[in-house]
Scaffold this motif. Sequence first.
Motif, mmCIF file in Angstrom:
data_model
loop_
_atom_site.group_PDB
_atom_site.id
_atom_site.type_symbol
_atom_site.label_atom_id
_atom_site.label_comp_id
_atom_site.label_asym_id
_atom_site.label_seq_id
_atom_site.Cartn_x
_atom_site.Cartn_y
_atom_site.Cartn_z
ATOM 1 N N UNK A 183 18.446 -10.611 9.434
ATOM 2 C CA UNK A 183 17.245 -11.439 9.471
ATOM 3 C C UNK A 183 17.654 -12.896 9.349
ATOM 4 N N UNK A 184 16.959 -13.770 10.072
ATOM 5 C CA UNK A 184 17.306 -15.185 10.076
ATOM 6 C C UNK A 184 16.136 -15.996 9.508
ATOM 7 N N UNK A 185 16.395 -16.655 8.413
ATOM 8 C CA UNK A 185 15.382 -17.469 7.737
ATOM 9 C C UNK A 185 15.711 -18.934 7.995
ATOM 10 N N UNK A 186 15.158 -19.478 9.064
ATOM 11 C CA UNK A 186 15.489 -20.843 9.463
ATOM 12 C C UNK A 186 14.974 -21.875 8.462
ATOM 13 N N UNK A 187 13.889 -21.558 7.773
ATOM 14 C CA UNK A 187 13.350 -22.499 6.779
ATOM 15 C C UNK A 187 14.363 -22.726 5.665
#
Length: 613
Positions: A595-599
């Motif tokens: 999963x990628x959490x850009x924030x």
Amino acid sequence: MIKQRPIELLAPAKNLECGIEAINHGADAVYIGAPRFGARAAAGNTIEDIKALVDYAHIYNVRIYVTVNTILYDEELPETEKMIWELYRAGVDALIIQDMGITRLNLPPIALHGSTQMDNRTPEKVKFLSDIGFRQVVLARELSLEEIKKIHDTCPDTLLEVFVHGALCVSYSGQCYVSQACYGRSANRGECAQFCRLAFDLVDSNGRMIEQNKHLLSLKDMNQSDNLESLLDAGATSLKIEGRLKDVSYVKNVTAYYRQKLDAIFKYRKEYVRASSGTVKTTFTPQLDKSFSRGFTDYFLRGRNPGIFSFSTPKSLGEEVGTVKEIRGNYFTVAGVKSFNNGDGLCYIDENGRLQGFRVNRVENNKLFPQDMPKLKPKMRLYRNFDQEFEKQMQKKSAERKIAVDICLAENSFGFTLSLTDEDDNSVSITLQRAKEHARTPQTDNLKNQLGKLGNTPFEAKNISIDFSDNWFIPSSELSELRRNAVEKLLEVRKINYNREVFRMKESKAKFPVGTLTYLGNVMNSSAAEFYKNHGVLKVMPAFEKEPPKDAVLMFCKHCIRYSMGWCPVHHKVRSPFREPYYLVSSDGRRFRLEFDCKQCQMKVLSDNSEQK
């Protein structure tokens, strides 16, 4: 007048030998594993060895920190308390801890340092630790200079410890649960299974292969040797070398290298001074790429960059030595300026992106004869990960550390007085009662020569003065005995004057930065739970090792595979040709969803339970 800040070079020791050599090669402090409950379960040491290290270190005003930084079960707390008292009586200067249950034990007045396993990456967290009495805080490796400075500005009186060299965990320290989930070996209990160094396939949600058999979570090793001055200016006080499982040659080489770099900075930045005593002289030229490394990176110190990962291999590359020039039967030649020796270990990345290594059996001029001829091709880049001659040097005495001392021999009414004053202004005087008799020949040079014979002592004569009204004679045997007694007395005085801090936890009502602690709080015992509740936490969930939550994130990584592929929507603004979510697939068939959490600029690794649903 410039206010000076002592700067600590903190070196690792897996055992007593490594600890002593870290000191000899310039460490201001050494961290070593306790008999039990250190975050490297394979690097425990006896109380007797730790005491021997303390006794040696304190001669040079070097501090000894002991790691007790695992999370603990309730039934382990009494044993931990007993061990901490033994460490205190052995003279240890501080404990590096993770488990807050330790703070509720009956502790001796010993300083506590907040381990990086506590996940120390915000000003709020560091301020809390400082407010309740932690003397020093080990920051997360992922922080930038700006983030370190912000923490320092918020907590200017808190000593900040930062890693400057060595292996990198791909997950935030203390926030990695994959080893426990897969193998029942907790990284928070010192039993990491090195999951991040494994090879994986990367596939998308349609099953399309993106990368095959690559070490997609394996990072290069940290090297901040070119950023030391910036780190000091940002507020770092303790510069830490990773490596409590590394051998003695690594400790010697890396410690000496950073000692020389720091000393060079101190010459023109007078506001920074070394935190211990003595001057180091080495018999070799320290070179970082002679020791184990996977290639080097300064990680996120100056922001995100593409040079942090090492997908081809998790093994040591070593120093680049040139390229393959010609291959002739049972030997080959190298284009480059490096010289080679029989027994060197060389390696290269083959056409499939895998690391291959071989041993050089014989060297004749510029011809290298391998033990077995590898599949080399012209222009292939070569690395040396074992330098036979350098390792031979490292197995011998390679440094000595000496404390400067001024020596004065003066006459008195009943004989003579020998005075020694060291670089820290410790001073002793010994008298010799004897009738004065004239010497037949001039004595000054002979007396100075005798007094300067400090041999295997920790001292080295800086100035020697003879304050006589006449050419008096003293037999060499009496002068040698006088010198020996003075040295012994000076060592005793240094031991008495050693400034071991008395430190107790504060009675503080400081509020913990968050009101709810999930499994990420690593709360294993009831004492730790009580600690957090007393500091304003309303809900405390048990550690992952105690009750694994369903669908828990197993790793929290600043390293991002999507970024490494050039598909970051923030930095590259390029759309991936593959469909998310992506999955890591290990050689035993385990699948892990990304999963990628850009924030948060973060990648999360989760176990894929889709097949079970």
